[in-house]
Design a protein around this motif. Sequence first.
Motif: not given
Length: 198
Positions: A53-81
Amino acid sequence: MWLTDRVPDAAIQLDGLTVFRANRNAALCVEFVTVRCRPFYLLREFTTIFIVGVYIPPSVNAKEALYELYGAISELQNAHPDGLFIIAGDFNHANLKSVLPKFHQHVDFATRGVNELDLDYTNIPSAYCAEPRPHLSYSDHISVMLIPAYRQLIRRSKLVLKLVKTWPEGAMSALQDCFECTDWDMFDLEEYTSSVTS
């Protein structure tokens, strides 16, 4: 809905469903909660299911938010391909496909006024059909229901015919007769064994 410590679970509980919550934290550039599921019945090609479940506020830097989300999801994908990933939430001005291009977005209708803010991504194409549902409580966003549309791998695979040779009737006894009448002394097994091993 903005959840704080003052909002009890009972205020957001829906009949027949379990509540998993993450209270709002305005200091974060992206807020997300991940739940790992292993249902009693799960298609053979998936080992587990992750719902994010994700919430990205409208006032934040979208690139920074997506980078953080990407890191967490990629780590899970590597552990559970072989896991199924469902990522749902309010993305505002961010596009998850910019960092995870193999994910597929299923919502094709407005979820708040005329805007498509609430999106549902999965790592499986055509896995779900999204349908609009009514607002929950005082929310100004409509709800989104994902209807499974995935066809099992075994049902999508083409039929394969294989030719299997079987021993005809009496072949086993004929082979045993051959072994019995063979002059095994003509084979110098020790010589062949030493040649191969040396």
